[in-house]
Scaffold this motif. Structure first.
Motif, mmCIF file in Angstrom:
data_model
loop_
_atom_site.group_PDB
_atom_site.id
_atom_site.type_symbol
_atom_site.label_atom_id
_atom_site.label_comp_id
_atom_site.label_asym_id
_atom_site.label_seq_id
_atom_site.Cartn_x
_atom_site.Cartn_y
_atom_site.Cartn_z
ATOM 1 N N ILE A 243 -8.732 -1.043 10.234
ATOM 2 C CA ILE A 243 -7.652 -0.633 9.302
ATOM 3 C C ILE A 243 -7.867 -0.263 7.654
ATOM 4 O O ILE A 243 -8.557 -1.059 7.004
ATOM 5 C CB ILE A 243 -6.663 -2.623 8.916
ATOM 6 C CG1 ILE A 243 -6.252 -2.758 10.117
ATOM 7 C CG2 ILE A 243 -5.519 -2.379 7.984
ATOM 8 C CD1 ILE A 243 -5.592 -3.633 9.680
ATOM 9 N N SER A 244 -6.831 0.923 7.184
ATOM 10 C CA SER A 244 -7.790 1.174 6.086
ATOM 11 C C SER A 244 -5.958 1.231 5.270
ATOM 12 O O SER A 244 -4.860 1.660 5.948
ATOM 13 C CB SER A 244 -7.722 2.969 6.184
ATOM 14 O OG SER A 244 -7.775 3.252 5.272
ATOM 15 N N LEU A 245 -6.071 1.035 3.817
ATOM 16 C CA LEU A 245 -4.778 0.831 3.048
ATOM 17 C C LEU A 245 -5.151 1.693 1.491
ATOM 18 O O LEU A 245 -6.990 1.367 1.477
ATOM 19 C CB LEU A 245 -4.473 -0.702 3.001
ATOM 20 C CG LEU A 245 -4.230 -1.489 4.202
ATOM 21 C CD1 LEU A 245 -3.760 -3.120 3.550
ATOM 22 C CD2 LEU A 245 -3.289 -1.225 4.814
ATOM 23 N N GLU A 246 -4.482 2.695 1.410
ATOM 24 C CA GLU A 246 -4.775 3.373 0.133
ATOM 25 C C GLU A 246 -3.763 2.979 -0.920
ATOM 26 O O GLU A 246 -2.576 2.535 -0.171
ATOM 27 C CB GLU A 246 -4.732 4.484 0.140
ATOM 28 C CG GLU A 246 -6.124 5.668 1.289
ATOM 29 C CD GLU A 246 -6.246 7.031 0.295
ATOM 30 O OE1 GLU A 246 -5.422 7.581 0.806
ATOM 31 O OE2 GLU A 246 -7.715 6.969 1.878
ATOM 32 N N ALA B 209 -6.692 8.331 13.326
ATOM 33 C CA ALA B 209 -5.544 7.541 13.486
ATOM 34 C C ALA B 209 -4.961 7.758 14.310
ATOM 35 O O ALA B 209 -3.812 8.836 14.321
ATOM 36 C CB ALA B 209 -5.339 8.426 12.102
ATOM 37 N N ALA B 210 -4.914 6.467 14.964
ATOM 38 C CA ALA B 210 -3.940 5.690 15.853
ATOM 39 C C ALA B 210 -2.705 5.751 15.215
ATOM 40 O O ALA B 210 -2.089 6.072 15.842
ATOM 41 C CB ALA B 210 -4.842 4.849 16.877
ATOM 42 N N ALA B 211 -2.728 5.699 14.400
ATOM 43 C CA ALA B 211 -1.036 5.101 13.478
ATOM 44 C C ALA B 211 -0.864 4.842 12.063
ATOM 45 O O ALA B 211 -2.221 4.618 11.650
ATOM 46 C CB ALA B 211 -0.593 3.795 13.938
ATOM 47 N N THR B 212 0.052 5.364 11.686
ATOM 48 C CA THR B 212 -0.061 6.088 10.028
ATOM 49 C C THR B 212 1.081 5.871 9.628
ATOM 50 O O THR B 212 1.905 5.959 9.551
ATOM 51 C CB THR B 212 -0.602 7.515 9.185
ATOM 52 O OG1 THR B 212 0.286 7.909 9.822
ATOM 53 C CG2 THR B 212 -2.028 7.984 10.441
ATOM 54 N N ARG B 213 1.034 5.653 8.026
ATOM 55 C CA ARG B 213 2.335 5.211 7.237
ATOM 56 C C ARG B 213 1.771 6.227 5.711
ATOM 57 O O ARG B 213 0.947 5.537 5.245
ATOM 58 C CB ARG B 213 2.182 4.091 6.997
ATOM 59 C CG ARG B 213 3.024 3.185 7.757
ATOM 60 C CD ARG B 213 4.451 3.395 8.742
ATOM 61 N NE ARG B 213 4.929 3.152 9.589
ATOM 62 C CZ ARG B 213 5.007 3.118 10.798
ATOM 63 N NH1 ARG B 213 4.151 4.123 11.039
ATOM 64 N NH2 ARG B 213 5.653 2.296 11.522
ATOM 65 N N GLY B 214 2.008 7.541 5.146
ATOM 66 C CA GLY B 214 1.330 7.957 4.310
ATOM 67 C C GLY B 214 0.893 8.956 4.960
ATOM 68 O O GLY B 214 0.595 9.429 3.185
ATOM 69 N N TYR B 215 -0.197 9.390 5.547
ATOM 70 C CA TYR B 215 -1.171 9.877 5.647
ATOM 71 C C TYR B 215 -0.594 11.180 6.426
ATOM 72 O O TYR B 215 0.333 10.856 7.238
ATOM 73 C CB TYR B 215 -2.200 9.045 6.595
ATOM 74 C CG TYR B 215 -3.636 8.265 6.634
ATOM 75 C CD1 TYR B 215 -4.150 8.512 4.830
ATOM 76 C CD2 TYR B 215 -3.598 6.716 6.709
ATOM 77 C CE1 TYR B 215 -5.080 7.941 4.064
ATOM 78 C CE2 TYR B 215 -4.220 6.469 5.973
ATOM 79 C CZ TYR B 215 -5.107 6.112 4.407
ATOM 80 O OH TYR B 215 -6.129 5.491 4.292
ATOM 81 N N PRO B 216 -1.210 12.056 6.338
ATOM 82 C CA PRO B 216 -1.212 13.490 6.789
ATOM 83 C C PRO B 216 -0.903 13.148 7.982
ATOM 84 O O PRO B 216 -1.799 12.780 8.818
ATOM 85 C CB PRO B 216 -2.486 14.390 6.224
ATOM 86 C CG PRO B 216 -2.248 13.871 4.665
ATOM 87 C CD PRO B 216 -2.472 12.333 5.043
ATOM 88 N N ALA B 217 0.304 13.363 8.726
ATOM 89 C CA ALA B 217 0.209 13.892 10.538
ATOM 90 C C ALA B 217 -1.180 14.569 11.056
ATOM 91 O O ALA B 217 -1.992 14.967 10.489
ATOM 92 C CB ALA B 217 0.771 14.192 11.237
ATOM 93 N N TYR C 234 1.128 -1.168 0.138
ATOM 94 C CA TYR C 234 -0.204 0.419 0.265
ATOM 95 C C TYR C 234 1.298 0.971 0.238
ATOM 96 O O TYR C 234 2.227 1.151 0.644
ATOM 97 C CB TYR C 234 -1.118 0.355 1.827
ATOM 98 C CG TYR C 234 0.187 -0.465 2.609
ATOM 99 C CD1 TYR C 234 0.345 0.946 3.393
ATOM 100 C CD2 TYR C 234 0.097 -1.766 3.070
ATOM 101 C CE1 TYR C 234 0.347 1.111 4.611
ATOM 102 C CE2 TYR C 234 0.531 -1.410 4.429
ATOM 103 C CZ TYR C 234 0.857 0.395 5.269
ATOM 104 O OH TYR C 234 1.477 -0.014 6.399
ATOM 105 N N ASP C 235 0.304 2.485 -0.379
ATOM 106 C CA ASP C 235 1.070 3.308 -0.554
ATOM 107 C C ASP C 235 0.148 4.188 0.715
ATOM 108 O O ASP C 235 1.574 5.216 0.908
ATOM 109 C CB ASP C 235 0.884 4.427 -1.213
ATOM 110 C CG ASP C 235 0.752 3.964 -3.019
ATOM 111 O OD1 ASP C 235 2.356 3.503 -2.876
ATOM 112 O OD2 ASP C 235 0.400 3.559 -4.006
ATOM 113 N N ALA C 236 -0.277 3.774 1.184
ATOM 114 C CA ALA C 236 -0.522 4.858 2.237
ATOM 115 C C ALA C 236 -1.649 4.195 3.308
ATOM 116 O O ALA C 236 -2.015 3.474 3.250
ATOM 117 C CB ALA C 236 -1.179 5.891 2.437
ATOM 118 N N GLY C 237 -0.955 4.143 4.505
ATOM 119 C CA GLY C 237 -2.269 2.784 5.337
ATOM 120 C C GLY C 237 -2.156 3.458 6.960
ATOM 121 O O GLY C 237 -1.806 4.489 7.211
ATOM 122 N N GLY C 238 -3.304 2.876 7.886
ATOM 123 C CA GLY C 238 -3.870 3.596 8.444
ATOM 124 C C GLY C 238 -4.540 2.600 9.335
ATOM 125 O O GLY C 238 -5.411 2.191 9.647
#
Length: 244
Positions: free
Chosen positions: A122-125, A57-65, A40-44
């Motif tokens: 869990i959300s993956l984009e 969003a308690a934890a993210t990868r690639g999402y805005p803070a 995925y390119d963004a996940g949270g």
């Protein structure tokens, strides 16, 4: 349904996850682990903040803070409300999609189920359309079930830690209040004097003092500071010092 090989990959990934009893490392580890299964390119990992009525969003990868959306909004909100996974091949065709990244084209979201209900999602984009498959749904759904167990364990740890800190404060306050009681009871001719302070529930600063004056009079002080715990006990200490 995920293939046998992909189920094997899932089990291997889960066995390697170093699950912490602390919340933040647990969530970060889960996000990194799911990336080994589905790119995925963004996940949270989103959780419900009931006090503010938002999905956070308690934890993210690639999402805005600091990403937040209203409860029930977006694909994630739909998944949490329904308790079912959702695959969106092209987010430009999904009315419920809430844009967090301009480059996103596909989204996959699965619930985090628990005996008490859905605790998050869990959300993956992905930046490419049709990037996720039906097998990905099954695989991430199974992963989400295990992730929910880890999250609930970390949540329980945090609750026990808070309770321990509260109990420690209560113990300190109780010790302070016990130290405020008169060391000796004045002996007065013609009367018997007794005194005792006992908390009905949580420890406060309720206390009393007996002061014997040179002219034979007895001063009686009863204090009921506002509040509970250590702050109230410290108020009682300040009051007694001023009185003395």
């Amino acid at each position: 349904t995920p293939s046998r090989d992909r189920i094997g990959d899932l089990l291997a990934v889960l066995s390697r996850i170093a699950i912490s009893v602390e919340m933040a490392p647990t969530l970060e580890g889960l996000l990194d682990a799911v990336r080994q299964l589905v790119h995925y390119d963004a996940g949270g990992i989103f959780v419900v903040d009931t006090g503010r009525n938002v999905l956070r969003a308690a934890a993210t990868r690639g999402y805005p803070a600091g990403l937040e959306v209203p409860v029930g909004a977006g694909v994630v909100g739909t998944v949490i409300r329904s308790g079912r996974p959702r695959l969106v091949p092209d987010v430009r065709c999904a009315e419920e999609y809430v844009e967090a990244r301009a480059s996103t084209r596909a989204q996959l979201a699965v619930p985090l189920p628990s005996p008490g209900g859905v605790i998050g999602a869990i959300s993956l984009e992905h930046d490419e359309r049709d990037a996720f498959t039906d097998q990905d749904i099954g695989l991430v759904t199974l992963f989400g079930q295990q992730a929910a167990v880890a999250i609930e364990r970390a949540t329980l740890h945090e609750q026990l830690l808070r309770q321990s800190l509260v109990q420690r404060e209560i113990d300190v306050a109780a010790e302070i209040v016990r130290g405020l009681a008169p060391a000796t009871i004045p002996k007065m001719p013609g009367i018997d004097v007794h005194g005792r302070s006992r908390a009905a529930g949580s420890v406060g600063g309720d206390t009393f003092d007996l002061i014997e004056f040179a002219d034979g009079q007895l001063g009686v002080s009863i204090a009921d500071p506002r509040g509970k715990g250590t702050p109230a006990a410290l108020l009682a200490v300040a009051y007694r010092s001023t009185l003395r």
